[in-house]
Design an enzyme around this catalytic site. Structure first.
Site, PDB file in Angstrom:
ATOM      1  CD  GLU A  95      87.013 -19.893 -23.550  1.00 12.85           C
ATOM      2  OE1 GLU A  95      87.879 -20.310 -22.767  1.00 12.85           O
ATOM      3  OE2 GLU A  95      85.854 -19.635 -23.213  1.00 12.85           O
ATOM      4  CG  ASP A  96      88.049 -23.957 -22.653  1.00  8.28           C
ATOM      5  OD1 ASP A  96      87.338 -23.006 -23.054  1.00  8.28           O
ATOM      6  OD2 ASP A  96      87.759 -24.609 -21.631  1.00  8.28           O
ATOM      7  CG  ASP A  99      78.922 -24.846 -26.507  1.00  6.20           C
ATOM      8  OD1 ASP A  99      78.583 -25.369 -27.556  1.00  6.20           O
ATOM      9  OD2 ASP A  99      78.380 -25.131 -25.408  1.00  6.20           O
ATOM     10  CG  PHE A 148      80.277 -31.810 -22.577  1.00  7.05           C
ATOM     11  CD1 PHE A 148      79.734 -30.532 -22.570  1.00  7.05           C
ATOM     12  CD2 PHE A 148      81.250 -32.129 -21.640  1.00  7.05           C
ATOM     13  CE1 PHE A 148      80.147 -29.593 -21.638  1.00  7.05           C
ATOM     14  CE2 PHE A 148      81.673 -31.189 -20.702  1.00  7.05           C
ATOM     15  CZ  PHE A 148      81.115 -29.918 -20.701  1.00  7.05           C
TER      16      PHE A 148
HETATM   17  P1  IMP Z   1      79.712 -20.727 -24.414  1.00 11.65           P
HETATM   18  O1  IMP Z   1      79.453 -19.530 -23.562  1.00 11.65           O
HETATM   19  O2  IMP Z   1      78.478 -21.555 -24.607  1.00 11.65           O
HETATM   20  O3  IMP Z   1      80.404 -20.416 -25.718  1.00 11.65           O
HETATM   21  O4  IMP Z   1      80.613 -21.686 -23.570  1.00 11.65           O
HETATM   22  C1  IMP Z   1      81.941 -21.516 -23.453  1.00 11.65           C
HETATM   23  C2  IMP Z   1      82.467 -22.197 -22.209  1.00 11.65           C
HETATM   24  O5  IMP Z   1      81.713 -23.354 -21.854  1.00 11.65           O
HETATM   25  C3  IMP Z   1      83.856 -22.689 -22.480  1.00 11.65           C
HETATM   26  O6  IMP Z   1      84.774 -21.735 -22.053  1.00 11.65           O
HETATM   27  C4  IMP Z   1      83.946 -23.959 -21.684  1.00 11.65           C
HETATM   28  O7  IMP Z   1      84.440 -23.670 -20.409  1.00 11.65           O
HETATM   29  C5  IMP Z   1      82.530 -24.452 -21.562  1.00 11.65           C
HETATM   30  N1  IMP Z   1      82.252 -25.528 -22.533  1.00 11.65           N
HETATM   31  C6  IMP Z   1      81.497 -25.460 -23.639  1.00 11.65           C
HETATM   32  N2  IMP Z   1      81.461 -26.621 -24.287  1.00 11.65           N
HETATM   33  C7  IMP Z   1      82.243 -27.455 -23.578  1.00 11.65           C
HETATM   34  C8  IMP Z   1      82.629 -28.827 -23.749  1.00 11.65           C
HETATM   35  O8  IMP Z   1      82.262 -29.533 -24.694  1.00 11.65           O
HETATM   36  N3  IMP Z   1      83.455 -29.328 -22.791  1.00 11.65           N
HETATM   37  C9  IMP Z   1      83.904 -28.608 -21.742  1.00 11.65           C
HETATM   38  N4  IMP Z   1      83.571 -27.338 -21.539  1.00 11.65           N
HETATM   39  C10 IMP Z   1      82.745 -26.757 -22.452  1.00 11.65           C
HETATM   40 MG    MG Z   2      86.218 -21.954 -20.722  1.00  9.85          MG
END
Ligand code: IMP
Ligand code: MG
Length: 172
Positions: A95-96, A99, A148
């Site tokens: 995963e990238d 968050d 972000f």
């Molecule tokens: P989560 O479900 O909130 O953990 O979000 C995860 C997904 O949101 C990641 O796989 C990213 O694709 C996207 N994401 C969350 N934060 C960022 C950011 O700072 N930049 C770009 N994409 C983000």
């Molecule tokens: Mg992602």
């Protein structure tokens, strides 16, 4: 238009990917895992990582999304489910960024139902301050502040994925 402020250099990313690949090479040396990469954000990280891995592996893609602009909608959609059988397989999620943790939790729940032998998570970036659900990251590149970030696969409204470094987006 947003302004971009450098956060992680190309060289720092390279060193982190080397370190992660070394750890993964040790742990999966005698295994034949499936790397499940989450599109689209992980595509550059995955391609740099796999070229450093020294064991047989399969690659699978899933497409998950929950974001509109820079905020999560909290509801995850699976655009592309995994195609190959994961039963009895060692699964390594790539995963990238983690968050809130909602996306990864959704995916882990989904994958558990496929009865893999193991599931681990490799994430390039972690934003621990924003966590809403607990997530165990087995292999982590960097922790980043609650900003972000874009570049190296990560986007802001589908832009900036092609950049080689990671930047903070400053909305003006
Ligand atoms: P989560 O479900 O909130 O953990 O979000 C995860 C997904 O949101 C990641 O796989 C990213 O694709 C996207 N994401 C969350 N934060 C960022 C950011 O700072 N930049 C770009 N994409 C983000
Ligand atoms: Mg992602």
């Amino acid at each position: 238009m947003p302004q971009l402020e450098p956060l992680i250099t190309e060289q720092e990313i390279e060193q982190a990917v080397d370190r992660l690949a070394n750890q993964i090479n040790q742990d999966y040396r005698d295994k034949f895992p499936v790397l499940v990469a989450i599109l689209k954000g992980s595509f550059i990280f995955l391609s740099d990582l796999v070229r450093r891995l020294k064991f047989p592996l399969h690659i699978e893609f899933v497409c998950l999304s929950s974001y509109q602009g820079t905020t999560t909608t909290g509801k995850v959609r699976m655009g592309l489910p995994p195609q190959m059988s994961l039963k009895g397989r060692d699964v390594l999620i790539v995963e990238d960024i983690v968050d809130t943790g909602i996306t990864i939790n959704y995916l882990i729940d989904y994958l558990r139902k496929k009865k893999p032998a193991s599931i681990r998570l490799c994430a390039l970036l972690d934003k621990p301050q924003r966590r809403q659900v607990p997530v165990k990251i087995d292999y982590l590149g960097f922790s980043v502040p609650d900003k972000f970030v874009v570049g190296y696969g990560l986007d802001w409204e589908e832009r900036y994925r092609e950049l080689s470094c990671i930047y903070v987006v400053k909305e003006t």
